[in-house]
Design a protein around this motif. Structure first.
Motif: not given
Length: 100
Positions: A1-4, A6-16
């Motif tokens: 998994m790349t940093k990008a 991971l950022i996409s997954i975090i954004a989707k999970a947190a709704g941000i």
């Protein structure tokens, strides 16, 4: 998994937004780095523990020539997974906590 990714997954999970997720991840990285330099240990209960350990100097080998070389002592970051993280990797559930 790349940093990008991971950022996409975090954004989707947190709704941000991805921008806010990237800033949050950057703040997390900066805080972990700063605290490890300062105190040498970070404990995230259930997730794991980051700590700084000293490696002794040792003798190694140059793989191209086979010649012995000296590898100097240094400090490295070590991570030990907590029970919750270990259990999420297909291991059995941890034993239930005893009530006091």
């Amino acid at each position: 998994m790349t940093k990008a990714e991971l950022i996409s997954i975090i954004a989707k999970a947190a709704g941000i937004t991805k921008d806010k997720a990237a800033k949050s991840l950057g703040a997390y990285e900066a805080t972990v780095t700063k605290e490890l330099r300062k105190s040498g240990k970070i404990v995230l209960v259930g997730f794991g523990t980051f700590s700084v350990v000293k490696r002794k100097s040792r003798t190694g080998r140059n793989p191209q020539t086979g010649k012995a070389i000296k590898i100097s002592a240094k400090k490295v970051v070590k991570f030990k997974a907590g029970k919750t993280l270990q259990c999420s990797k297909g291991r059995p559930d941890p034993p239930p906590r005893r009530e006091k």
